[in-house]
Design a protein around this motif. Structure first.
Motif, PDB file in Angstrom:
ATOM      1  N   GLU A  37       0.981  -1.170   0.114  1.00 19.88           N
ATOM      2  CA  GLU A  37       0.056   0.006  -0.054  1.00 19.88           C
ATOM      3  C   GLU A  37       1.061   1.260   0.085  1.00 19.88           C
ATOM      4  OE1 GLU A  37      -3.378   0.124  -0.092  1.00 19.88           O
ATOM      5  OE2 GLU A  37      -3.978  -2.115   0.335  1.00 19.88           O
ATOM      6  N   ASP A  38       0.287   2.187  -0.511  1.00 20.71           N
ATOM      7  CA  ASP A  38       1.049   3.590  -0.489  1.00 20.71           C
ATOM      8  C   ASP A  38       0.377   4.301   0.745  1.00 20.71           C
ATOM      9  OD1 ASP A  38       1.931   6.379  -0.925  1.00 20.71           O
ATOM     10  OD2 ASP A  38       1.199   6.476  -2.865  1.00 20.71           O
ATOM     11  N   PRO A  39       1.594   4.583   1.650  1.00 22.22           N
ATOM     12  CA  PRO A  39       1.185   5.071   3.162  1.00 22.22           C
ATOM     13  C   PRO A  39       0.460   6.388   3.033  1.00 22.22           C
ATOM     14  CG  PRO A  39       3.542   5.006   2.845  1.00 22.22           C
ATOM     15  CD  PRO A  39       3.003   4.145   1.637  1.00 22.22           C
ATOM     16  N   ALA A  40       0.916   7.197   2.161  1.00 27.00           N
ATOM     17  CA  ALA A  40       0.484   8.622   1.709  1.00 27.00           C
ATOM     18  C   ALA A  40      -0.996   8.669   1.195  1.00 27.00           C
ATOM     19  CB  ALA A  40       1.374   9.547   0.697  1.00 27.00           C
ATOM     20  N   ARG A  41      -1.367   7.559   0.694  1.00 32.67           N
ATOM     21  CA  ARG A  41      -2.800   7.537   0.082  1.00 32.67           C
ATOM     22  C   ARG A  41      -3.991   6.528   0.526  1.00 32.67           C
ATOM     23  NH1 ARG A  41      -1.809   7.235  -6.405  1.00 32.67           N
ATOM     24  NH2 ARG A  41      -4.071   7.237  -6.296  1.00 32.67           N
ATOM     25  N   LEU A  42      -3.639   6.021   1.994  1.00 35.62           N
ATOM     26  CA  LEU A  42      -4.459   4.939   2.532  1.00 35.62           C
ATOM     27  C   LEU A  42      -5.851   5.633   2.738  1.00 35.62           C
ATOM     28  CD1 LEU A  42      -2.320   3.833   5.641  1.00 35.62           C
ATOM     29  CD2 LEU A  42      -2.540   2.654   3.290  1.00 35.62           C
ATOM     30  N   ALA A  43      -6.189   7.002   2.862  1.00 32.14           N
ATOM     31  CA  ALA A  43      -7.342   7.465   3.027  1.00 32.14           C
ATOM     32  C   ALA A  43      -8.150   6.771   2.006  1.00 32.14           C
ATOM     33  CB  ALA A  43      -7.468   8.944   3.396  1.00 32.14           C
ATOM     34  N   GLU A  44      -7.792   6.905   0.744  1.00 33.23           N
ATOM     35  CA  GLU A  44      -8.348   6.612  -0.590  1.00 33.23           C
ATOM     36  C   GLU A  44      -9.141   5.097  -0.235  1.00 33.23           C
ATOM     37  OE1 GLU A  44      -6.212   6.877  -4.035  1.00 33.23           O
ATOM     38  OE2 GLU A  44      -5.465   8.966  -3.381  1.00 33.23           O
ATOM     39  N   ARG A  45      -8.209   4.324   0.249  1.00 32.88           N
ATOM     40  CA  ARG A  45      -8.824   2.865   0.576  1.00 32.88           C
ATOM     41  C   ARG A  45     -10.124   2.665   1.367  1.00 32.88           C
ATOM     42  NH1 ARG A  45      -7.948  -1.157  -2.392  1.00 32.88           N
ATOM     43  NH2 ARG A  45      -6.420  -2.569  -1.763  1.00 32.88           N
ATOM     44  N   ARG A  46     -10.529   4.001   2.209  1.00 33.60           N
ATOM     45  CA  ARG A  46     -11.452   4.159   2.889  1.00 33.60           C
ATOM     46  C   ARG A  46     -12.538   5.113   2.466  1.00 33.60           C
ATOM     47  NH1 ARG A  46      -7.292   4.430   6.915  1.00 33.60           N
ATOM     48  NH2 ARG A  46      -7.508   6.760   6.922  1.00 33.60           N
ATOM     49  N   GLY A  47     -12.317   5.392   1.093  1.00 30.06           N
ATOM     50  CA  GLY A  47     -13.202   6.063   0.420  1.00 30.06           C
ATOM     51  C   GLY A  47     -13.171   7.498   0.519  1.00 30.06           C
ATOM     52  N   ARG A  48     -12.263   7.967   1.020  1.00 27.37           N
ATOM     53  CA  ARG A  48     -11.986   9.363   0.922  1.00 27.37           C
ATOM     54  C   ARG A  48     -11.110   9.899  -0.115  1.00 27.37           C
ATOM     55  NH1 ARG A  48     -13.601  11.200   5.893  1.00 27.37           N
ATOM     56  NH2 ARG A  48     -13.559   9.600   7.929  1.00 27.37           N
ATOM     57  N   ALA A  49     -11.661  10.765  -0.933  1.00 27.11           N
ATOM     58  CA  ALA A  49     -10.962  11.177  -2.273  1.00 27.11           C
ATOM     59  C   ALA A  49      -9.552  12.073  -1.599  1.00 27.11           C
ATOM     60  CB  ALA A  49     -11.942  11.752  -2.986  1.00 27.11           C
ATOM     61  N   SER A  50      -8.700  12.201  -2.442  1.00 21.34           N
ATOM     62  CA  SER A  50      -7.589  12.788  -2.302  1.00 21.34           C
ATOM     63  C   SER A  50      -7.702  14.250  -3.269  1.00 21.34           C
ATOM     64  CB  SER A  50      -6.154  12.053  -2.748  1.00 21.34           C
ATOM     65  OG  SER A  50      -6.246  11.352  -3.674  1.00 21.34           O
ATOM     66  N   VAL A  51      -8.512  14.208  -4.253  1.00 16.80           N
ATOM     67  CA  VAL A  51      -8.575  15.099  -5.174  1.00 16.80           C
ATOM     68  C   VAL A  51     -10.033  15.613  -5.405  1.00 16.80           C
ATOM     69  CG1 VAL A  51      -6.271  14.621  -6.440  1.00 16.80           C
ATOM     70  CG2 VAL A  51      -8.521  13.909  -7.077  1.00 16.80           C
ATOM     71  N   ASP A  52     -10.461  16.760  -5.711  1.00 15.36           N
ATOM     72  CA  ASP A  52     -11.666  17.100  -6.139  1.00 15.36           C
ATOM     73  C   ASP A  52     -12.567  16.452  -7.364  1.00 15.36           C
ATOM     74  OD1 ASP A  52     -11.747  18.997  -4.127  1.00 15.36           O
ATOM     75  OD2 ASP A  52     -11.036  20.528  -5.024  1.00 15.36           O
ATOM     76  N   ARG A  53     -13.592  16.357  -7.278  1.00 11.35           N
ATOM     77  CA  ARG A  53     -14.252  15.856  -8.501  1.00 11.35           C
ATOM     78  C   ARG A  53     -14.239  16.988  -9.683  1.00 11.35           C
ATOM     79  NH1 ARG A  53     -18.245  15.581 -11.991  1.00 11.35           N
ATOM     80  NH2 ARG A  53     -19.473  13.611 -12.244  1.00 11.35           N
ATOM     81  N   PRO A  54     -13.779  16.555 -10.800  1.00 12.11           N
ATOM     82  CA  PRO A  54     -13.911  17.450 -11.911  1.00 12.11           C
ATOM     83  C   PRO A  54     -15.320  17.987 -12.199  1.00 12.11           C
ATOM     84  CG  PRO A  54     -13.546  15.386 -12.868  1.00 12.11           C
ATOM     85  CD  PRO A  54     -13.384  15.118 -11.351  1.00 12.11           C
ATOM     86  N   ASP A  55     -15.682  19.019 -12.995  1.00 12.87           N
ATOM     87  CA  ASP A  55     -16.863  19.297 -13.511  1.00 12.87           C
ATOM     88  C   ASP A  55     -17.096  18.557 -14.720  1.00 12.87           C
ATOM     89  OD1 ASP A  55     -16.973  21.368 -11.663  1.00 12.87           O
ATOM     90  OD2 ASP A  55     -16.087  22.741 -12.911  1.00 12.87           O
ATOM     91  N   GLY A  56     -18.164  18.286 -15.089  1.00 14.74           N
ATOM     92  CA  GLY A  56     -18.727  17.665 -16.386  1.00 14.74           C
ATOM     93  C   GLY A  56     -18.871  16.166 -16.114  1.00 14.74           C
ATOM     94  N   PRO A  57     -19.274  15.546 -17.331  1.00 16.94           N
ATOM     95  CA  PRO A  57     -19.614  14.136 -17.085  1.00 16.94           C
ATOM     96  C   PRO A  57     -18.619  13.249 -16.660  1.00 16.94           C
ATOM     97  CG  PRO A  57     -19.557  14.795 -19.532  1.00 16.94           C
ATOM     98  CD  PRO A  57     -19.268  16.215 -18.367  1.00 16.94           C
TER      99      PRO A  57
END
Length: 431
Positions: A37-57
């Motif tokens: 696992e990437d220790p800097a990105r463990l939150a993603e594995r719990r469903g927490r996004a690390s970036v904003d959702r882009p606009d559009g479809p």
């Protein structure tokens, strides 16, 4: 799903996975220690996004690991070119690195959440995809249930279901039907896969073919290729690609048999999991073989017997250097690795009997004499010796392998045509 009560087995799974989510921090920490696992990105594995959702479809494309991610990259490129923002998820470190290097610049990569109800809900609350494309056979109950609850269309692309997996699902027919009836469209790799999906309750199933046949072969850095080619010179090369634990010993044993007849043979071993490089090197060294490791920045020299290619994303380099390739995961009961890439890059393919992950591909290659089955170290040594010494046989095998995989293309266009109605609907909704 979609208003229907879940079978008891799926309700129990959902409850158990919610309880198990409490242990997720400990489980993820353990995987970090194992280098998984990437220790800097463990939150993603719990469903927490690390970036904003882009606009559009937004189209969400999911591939479990390296093979699945590579197979959907041409599809992602087509979607990106048409103006759709793409969220690509996967579950392994290696696949995340492949996505970083090879996906179009606008594509967002996230690690897929663990399949717990709360994690999936949090993930979908943030990303709100209008369409979900799931590669091959990733049928996670909470993922499918949450998408069903929200009415998000789900399409299985490049879908495959082995006979073994179909038998397992067949023991839970109500659960299988509850999950697969939620799938809007299943684009199967073969008629056999399609039949298994239909038998388990999938409503709309079409055969689109295997996207892997339309994936460009992996590239190679020209400077690295020149350096390695110069270091190897005219030595004959055997590549054991994507090997798994238990196979390297057989490859090393085959090398030891072969050097009495091919004394200048160089055997390159590329373990499926590069972090096993030291372990593989130690195996070769225990047999008094001169060994060098790619991850240490070493090049093979005239004294090198075994070169351990324990880096990520360089198989394209080694396929171009090896006219004979043994594909791993096939002498142990793993199910085999993808033979299409070496076949496209001019290699004769050898494989063991355990290839159910790519059974149709291997059957065609074997039937067209583009690949050969071996059963153990002795069989590997005999096949390599025959191909090395008989240039006509080797040339015929290489040509047959290339012709076979080239003829099986076209899945990408068929897949795009099948999902076109969903893409049109997304455009209309956005307007």
């Amino acid at each position: 799903m979609r208003g229907r009560a879940l079978p008891l087995t799926l309700r129990l799974y959902r409850g158990a996975s919610s309880a198990a989510a409490l242990l997720a921090p400990a489980w993820l920490s353990y995987r970090v220690r194992k280098g998984k696992e990437d220790p800097a990105r463990l939150a993603e594995r719990r469903g927490r996004a690390s970036v904003d959702r882009p606009d559009g479809p937004l189209v969400w494309v999911h591939g479990a690991s390296v093979g699945e991610v590579i197979s959907v990259l041409p599809l992602i490129e087509r979607l990106d070119a048409r103006g759709f923002r793409v969220l690509l998820t996967s579950g392994t470190l290696t696949s995340s690195r492949v996505a970083e290097r090879r996906a179009p610049p606008g594509v967002i990569h996230q690690f897929v959440p663990l399949d717990a109800r709360g994690f999936m809900a949090r993930f979908l609350d943030h990303w709100e995809p209008e369409l979900v494309l799931i590669a091959e056979s990733e049928l996670w109950p909470n993922l499918i249930a949450e998408l069903g609850r929200r009415g998000t269309p789900v399409v299985l692309v490049n879908a495959r279901l082995s006979e073994r997996s179909a038998r397992r699902w067949g023991k839970l027919p109500k659960s299988a039907r509850a999950l697969l009836s939620r799938v809007d469209l299943c684009l199967a790799q073969s008629e056999e896969d399609a039949g298994r999906f239909r038998g388990l309750g999938t409503h709309r199933v079409e055969v689109s073919g295997n996207l892997k046949f339309d994936t460009p072969p992996p590239g190679a850095d020209p400077a690295d290729l020149q350096r390695l080619s110069r270091a190897i010179g005219k030595r004959p090369v055997l590549l054991a690609a994507s090997t798994h634990e238990g196979e390297e010993e057989m490859v090393i044993e085959a090398h030891e048999m072969l050097v009495s007849k091919i004394p200048d043979l160089l055997t390159i071993i590329a373990p499926r999991h590069p972090e096993r490089g030291e372990e593989v090197a130690a195996l070769a060294q225990s047999g008094d073989l001169n060994t060098r490791q790619r991850s240490l920045g070493e090049l093979p020299d005239r004294e090198t017997d075994v070169y351990v290619a324990d880096t990520i994303g360089e198989l394209g380099l080694f396929y171009r250097l090896a006219p004979i390739v043994f594909m791993g995961g096939s002498l142990v009961e793993h199910g085999g690795q993808n033979p299409i890439e070496p076949a496209k890059l001019g290699s004769a393919v050898l494989h063991g009997p355990h290839v159910w992950n790519f059974s149709d591909t291997y059957e065609r290659l074997d039937a067209e004499e583009g690949a050969f089955v071996i059963g153990d170290a002795l069989g590997l040594a005999r096949a390599v010796y025959a191909l090395q010494k008989d240039e006509e046989l080797r040339g015929h095998t290489i040509d047959s392998a290339y012709a076979t995989v080239t003829a099986l293309g076209g899945a990408l266009d068929r897949t795009l045509a099948a999902i076109e109605p969903y893409l049109i609907q997304i455009r209309l909704q956005r307007r």
